[in-house]
Design a protein around this motif. Structure first.
Motif, PDB file in Angstrom:
ATOM      1  N   GLU A 258       0.818  -1.209   0.000  1.00 24.97           N
ATOM      2  CA  GLU A 258       0.000   0.000   0.000  1.00 24.97           C
ATOM      3  C   GLU A 258       0.854   1.262   0.000  1.00 24.97           C
ATOM      4  O   GLU A 258       0.490   2.267  -0.600  1.00 24.97           O
ATOM      5  CB  GLU A 258      -0.943  -0.001   1.205  1.00 24.97           C
ATOM      6  N   ILE A 259       2.003   1.211   0.686  1.00 23.53           N
ATOM      7  CA  ILE A 259       2.915   2.352   0.658  1.00 23.53           C
ATOM      8  C   ILE A 259       3.374   2.623  -0.765  1.00 23.53           C
ATOM      9  O   ILE A 259       3.351   3.761  -1.234  1.00 23.53           O
ATOM     10  CB  ILE A 259       4.132   2.098   1.578  1.00 23.53           C
ATOM     11  N   ARG A 260       3.743   1.566  -1.477  1.00 23.00           N
ATOM     12  CA  ARG A 260       4.192   1.744  -2.865  1.00 23.00           C
ATOM     13  C   ARG A 260       3.060   2.295  -3.733  1.00 23.00           C
ATOM     14  O   ARG A 260       3.298   3.136  -4.614  1.00 23.00           O
ATOM     15  CB  ARG A 260       4.692   0.404  -3.429  1.00 23.00           C
ATOM     16  N   ARG A 261       1.839   1.882  -3.479  1.00 27.31           N
ATOM     17  CA  ARG A 261       0.709   2.357  -4.267  1.00 27.31           C
ATOM     18  C   ARG A 261       0.468   3.846  -4.012  1.00 27.31           C
ATOM     19  O   ARG A 261       0.278   4.624  -4.951  1.00 27.31           O
ATOM     20  CB  ARG A 261      -0.541   1.542  -3.932  1.00 27.31           C
ATOM     21  N   VAL A 262       0.475   4.246  -2.752  1.00 29.29           N
ATOM     22  CA  VAL A 262       0.267   5.661  -2.419  1.00 29.29           C
ATOM     23  C   VAL A 262       1.385   6.519  -3.016  1.00 29.29           C
ATOM     24  O   VAL A 262       1.131   7.578  -3.597  1.00 29.29           O
ATOM     25  CB  VAL A 262       0.200   5.853  -0.884  1.00 29.29           C
ATOM     26  N   VAL A 263       2.625   6.067  -2.881  1.00 28.41           N
ATOM     27  CA  VAL A 263       3.765   6.817  -3.427  1.00 28.41           C
ATOM     28  C   VAL A 263       3.644   6.938  -4.943  1.00 28.41           C
ATOM     29  O   VAL A 263       3.903   8.004  -5.518  1.00 28.41           O
ATOM     30  CB  VAL A 263       5.088   6.134  -3.026  1.00 28.41           C
ATOM     31  N   THR A 264       3.234   5.862  -5.599  1.00 23.98           N
ATOM     32  CA  THR A 264       3.076   5.895  -7.055  1.00 23.98           C
ATOM     33  C   THR A 264       2.018   6.908  -7.464  1.00 23.98           C
ATOM     34  O   THR A 264       2.217   7.698  -8.412  1.00 23.98           O
ATOM     35  CB  THR A 264       2.696   4.498  -7.578  1.00 23.98           C
ATOM     36  N   VAL A 265       0.884   6.921  -6.771  1.00 28.74           N
ATOM     37  CA  VAL A 265      -0.186   7.890  -7.062  1.00 28.74           C
ATOM     38  C   VAL A 265       0.337   9.307  -6.912  1.00 28.74           C
ATOM     39  O   VAL A 265       0.132  10.170  -7.791  1.00 28.74           O
ATOM     40  CB  VAL A 265      -1.395   7.662  -6.132  1.00 28.74           C
ATOM     41  N   SER A 295       1.711  10.778   6.156  1.00 28.88           N
ATOM     42  CA  SER A 295       0.488  11.043   6.908  1.00 28.88           C
ATOM     43  C   SER A 295      -0.647  10.124   6.469  1.00 28.88           C
ATOM     44  O   SER A 295      -1.396   9.599   7.303  1.00 28.88           O
ATOM     45  CB  SER A 295       0.078  12.510   6.732  1.00 28.88           C
ATOM     46  N   VAL A 296      -0.783   9.923   5.159  1.00 30.70           N
ATOM     47  CA  VAL A 296      -1.848   9.057   4.630  1.00 30.70           C
ATOM     48  C   VAL A 296      -1.674   7.626   5.138  1.00 30.70           C
ATOM     49  O   VAL A 296      -2.629   6.983   5.590  1.00 30.70           O
ATOM     50  CB  VAL A 296      -1.845   9.093   3.083  1.00 30.70           C
ATOM     51  N   ILE A 297      -0.441   7.120   5.085  1.00 27.24           N
ATOM     52  CA  ILE A 297      -0.189   5.744   5.520  1.00 27.24           C
ATOM     53  C   ILE A 297      -0.381   5.598   7.027  1.00 27.24           C
ATOM     54  O   ILE A 297      -0.961   4.603   7.501  1.00 27.24           O
ATOM     55  CB  ILE A 297       1.228   5.298   5.117  1.00 27.24           C
ATOM     56  N   THR A 298       0.070   6.585   7.791  1.00 30.95           N
ATOM     57  CA  THR A 298      -0.095   6.518   9.247  1.00 30.95           C
ATOM     58  C   THR A 298      -1.572   6.509   9.631  1.00 30.95           C
ATOM     59  O   THR A 298      -2.001   5.752  10.514  1.00 30.95           O
ATOM     60  CB  THR A 298       0.624   7.694   9.928  1.00 30.95           C
ATOM     61  N   SER A 299      -2.372   7.346   8.958  1.00 29.40           N
ATOM     62  CA  SER A 299      -3.818   7.355   9.213  1.00 29.40           C
ATOM     63  C   SER A 299      -4.443   6.016   8.836  1.00 29.40           C
ATOM     64  O   SER A 299      -5.327   5.500   9.535  1.00 29.40           O
ATOM     65  CB  SER A 299      -4.487   8.477   8.418  1.00 29.40           C
ATOM     66  N   GLY A 300      -3.967   5.441   7.722  1.00 29.69           N
ATOM     67  CA  GLY A 300      -4.461   4.139   7.310  1.00 29.69           C
ATOM     68  C   GLY A 300      -4.135   3.051   8.318  1.00 29.69           C
ATOM     69  O   GLY A 300      -4.954   2.166   8.583  1.00 29.69           O
ATOM     70  N   LEU A 301      -2.940   3.124   8.904  1.00 23.47           N
ATOM     71  CA  LEU A 301      -2.560   2.155   9.934  1.00 23.47           C
ATOM     72  C   LEU A 301      -3.471   2.247  11.150  1.00 23.47           C
ATOM     73  O   LEU A 301      -3.842   1.228  11.743  1.00 23.47           O
ATOM     74  CB  LEU A 301      -1.113   2.401  10.366  1.00 23.47           C
ATOM     75  N   ALA A 302      -3.826   3.491  11.521  1.00 25.53           N
ATOM     76  CA  ALA A 302      -4.730   3.674  12.661  1.00 25.53           C
ATOM     77  C   ALA A 302      -6.102   3.060  12.360  1.00 25.53           C
ATOM     78  O   ALA A 302      -6.710   2.410  13.224  1.00 25.53           O
ATOM     79  CB  ALA A 302      -4.869   5.149  12.992  1.00 25.53           C
ATOM     80  N   VAL A 311      -4.372  -5.400   9.272  1.00 27.41           N
ATOM     81  CA  VAL A 311      -3.640  -5.461   8.006  1.00 27.41           C
ATOM     82  C   VAL A 311      -4.017  -4.249   7.160  1.00 27.41           C
ATOM     83  O   VAL A 311      -5.199  -3.999   6.918  1.00 27.41           O
ATOM     84  CB  VAL A 311      -3.958  -6.763   7.238  1.00 27.41           C
ATOM     85  N   LEU A 312      -3.035  -3.486   6.739  1.00 28.58           N
ATOM     86  CA  LEU A 312      -3.273  -2.287   5.947  1.00 28.58           C
ATOM     87  C   LEU A 312      -3.769  -2.664   4.557  1.00 28.58           C
ATOM     88  O   LEU A 312      -3.116  -3.406   3.826  1.00 28.58           O
ATOM     89  CB  LEU A 312      -1.989  -1.465   5.839  1.00 28.58           C
ATOM     90  N   ARG A 313      -4.965  -2.159   4.199  1.00 32.36           N
ATOM     91  CA  ARG A 313      -5.554  -2.471   2.900  1.00 32.36           C
ATOM     92  C   ARG A 313      -5.918  -1.186   2.163  1.00 32.36           C
ATOM     93  O   ARG A 313      -5.825  -0.087   2.719  1.00 32.36           O
ATOM     94  CB  ARG A 313      -6.802  -3.334   3.086  1.00 32.36           C
ATOM     95  N   ALA A 314      -6.356  -1.351   0.907  1.00 32.37           N
ATOM     96  CA  ALA A 314      -6.701  -0.197   0.070  1.00 32.37           C
ATOM     97  C   ALA A 314      -7.767   0.678   0.713  1.00 32.37           C
ATOM     98  O   ALA A 314      -7.700   1.910   0.654  1.00 32.37           O
ATOM     99  CB  ALA A 314      -7.157  -0.676  -1.307  1.00 32.37           C
ATOM    100  N   ALA A 315      -8.767   0.052   1.334  1.00 31.10           N
ATOM    101  CA  ALA A 315      -9.855   0.815   1.949  1.00 31.10           C
ATOM    102  C   ALA A 315      -9.359   1.707   3.079  1.00 31.10           C
ATOM    103  O   ALA A 315      -9.954   2.752   3.370  1.00 31.10           O
ATOM    104  CB  ALA A 315     -10.926  -0.133   2.470  1.00 31.10           C
ATOM    105  N   ASP A 316      -8.240   1.315   3.709  1.00 25.96           N
ATOM    106  CA  ASP A 316      -7.715   2.092   4.833  1.00 25.96           C
ATOM    107  C   ASP A 316      -7.001   3.360   4.383  1.00 25.96           C
ATOM    108  O   ASP A 316      -6.958   4.344   5.127  1.00 25.96           O
ATOM    109  CB  ASP A 316      -6.748   1.236   5.660  1.00 25.96           C
ATOM    110  N   VAL A 317      -6.433   3.341   3.191  1.00 25.52           N
ATOM    111  CA  VAL A 317      -5.692   4.519   2.718  1.00 25.52           C
ATOM    112  C   VAL A 317      -6.524   5.383   1.765  1.00 25.52           C
ATOM    113  O   VAL A 317      -6.139   6.512   1.465  1.00 25.52           O
ATOM    114  CB  VAL A 317      -4.374   4.108   2.013  1.00 25.52           C
ATOM    115  N   ALA A 318      -7.649   4.866   1.275  1.00 29.68           N
ATOM    116  CA  ALA A 318      -8.429   5.587   0.267  1.00 29.68           C
ATOM    117  C   ALA A 318      -8.888   6.957   0.761  1.00 29.68           C
ATOM    118  O   ALA A 318      -8.738   7.962   0.063  1.00 29.68           O
ATOM    119  CB  ALA A 318      -9.628   4.743  -0.166  1.00 29.68           C
TER     120      ALA A 318
END
Length: 361
Positions: A258-265, A295-302, A311-318
């Motif tokens: 998910e980190i790689r996906r967010v960074v790519t976007v 910040s996006v990934i940290t919020s997704g982890l929470a 488990v960090l998934r797409a719905a958590d970072v969207a």
């Protein structure tokens, strides 16, 4: 010692063991007032292995030469200006440089439109001033004055946010290494080791630009955005791991994908081009920096920790990624919808991400 309940320890507290280890192995010449040699300061920033096999963790991932220039500047009589777009680790580098060079990163002036001259030079305890008149006891020292007296590093954040007349109070300090106190008919002369590290936002040009006289007192180092996806993923993963421990969030086993996906976007929207170079994209109004990805990934982890299965998934970072991209509800929303339909939708392995972003959008 660091209090375990402190949310964010200062760099010299958090990495005290590494700084002590470097000092123990550091047999190279040290400039006056420095805790470590320039070589050891650079090793502290970029990481490395010491002769005994101990490993120093990297604090900055980027061109080594930039850090060498920054450290070498601090060993001269010139101040250092770290310049770059938001999220390029200017404040982070500034703090760690101050911690490694002087052992204290807390002598900080925060630049804002309301920063006064007293914040840079000195102020007064007005109760004592009215009762006793001007005196040393009534004087309130600024962080720069304290740094001059101690012979250590002072930091100035967002220099170009400060009014121009306040900026210019630095000229005498940086050129003469002296701070006059006319009310007491005296002055403070900087001890050896005194220097200033300032940061400025590349996008703030035209807000309160530095005068040519002040700019000449600084050696400017421009901090770039990470060169590659892998570098940026590494930076985000490291910082998220540190923040996750501080916030006591559980580790996310599938987080790296998910980190790689967010960074790519972020990189595609920032650069205006899809990763494969086939699709031109409009860029949103926001910066989409590495710091925002963290910040996006940290919020997704929470979200994953408290409302999911850990488990960090797409719905958590969207939700976080849509909020980071759509700063302007009109123009940015059009940019985001176009990106979803022309790029994300066409990637079969991103179907879960596409659905999650569509639901949030």
């Amino acid at each position: 010692m660091t209090d375990a309940s402190v949310l964010r320890p200062h760099a010299e507290q958090q990495y005290a063991d590494e700084l002590a280890l470097l000092a123990e192995h550091d047999d190279r010449p040290r400039p006056p007032g420095w805790r470590l040699s320039p070589w050891a300061v650079t090793t502290y920033l970029l990481g490395g292995e010491l002769p005994g096999g101990q490993v120093v963790s990297p604090k900055y991932i980027g061109p080594r030469r930039l850090m060498e220039v920054a450290v070498a500047t601090l060993a001269t009589d010139r101040a250092l200006l770290l310049l770059g777009v938001p999220g390029t680790a200017k404040t982070w580098v500034s703090e760690h440089l101050a911690a490694a060079v002087g052992g204290d990163s807390t002598l900080l002036v925060q630049g804002t439109a309301g920063t006064s001259e007293e914040a840079v030079r000195y102020g007064w305890n007005y109760a004592r001033l009215l009762a006793e008149g001007p005196s040393e006891q009534a004087l309130v020292e600024s962080p720069l004055m304290r740094a001059m007296r101690r012979g250590t590093v002072a930091r100035i954040e967002e220099l170009t946010r400060m009014p121009s007349d306040v900026q210019d109070t630095l000229i005498t300090i940086l050129s003469e290494k002296t701070l006059p106190v006319p009310e007491l008919n005296t002055e403070v002369q900087a001890r050896k080791g005194f220097t200033v590290i300032a940061t400025a936002n590349d996008r703030d040009r035209g807000v309160n630009e530095l005068s040519s006289a002040l700019r000449r007192r600084f050696n400017t180092v421009v901090l770039p955005l990470p060169d590659s996806v892998d570098d940026e993923v590494d930076i985000v993963a490291r910082r998220v791991g540190q923040l996750g421990k501080a916030l006591e969030l559980p580790e996310a086993p599938a987080g790296l994908a998910e980190i790689r996906r967010v960074v790519t976007v972020f990189r595609e929207l920032r650069g205006g081009m899809s990763e494969d170079g086939r699709t031109k994209l409009k860029s949103p109004s926001g910066t989409l920096s590495t710091a925002e990805a963290i910040s996006v990934i940290t919020s997704g982890l929470a979200l994953a920790a408290h409302f999911g299965d850990g488990v960090l998934r797409a719905a958590d970072v969207a939700g976080g990624i849509v909020g980071a991209v759509v700063q302007d509800p009109v123009s940015d929303r059009v940019v985001w919808q176009e990106y979803l339909e022309t790029v994300v939708r066409e990637r079969p392995e991103w179907r879960d991400f596409y659905r999650a972003c569509r639901e949030v959008s």
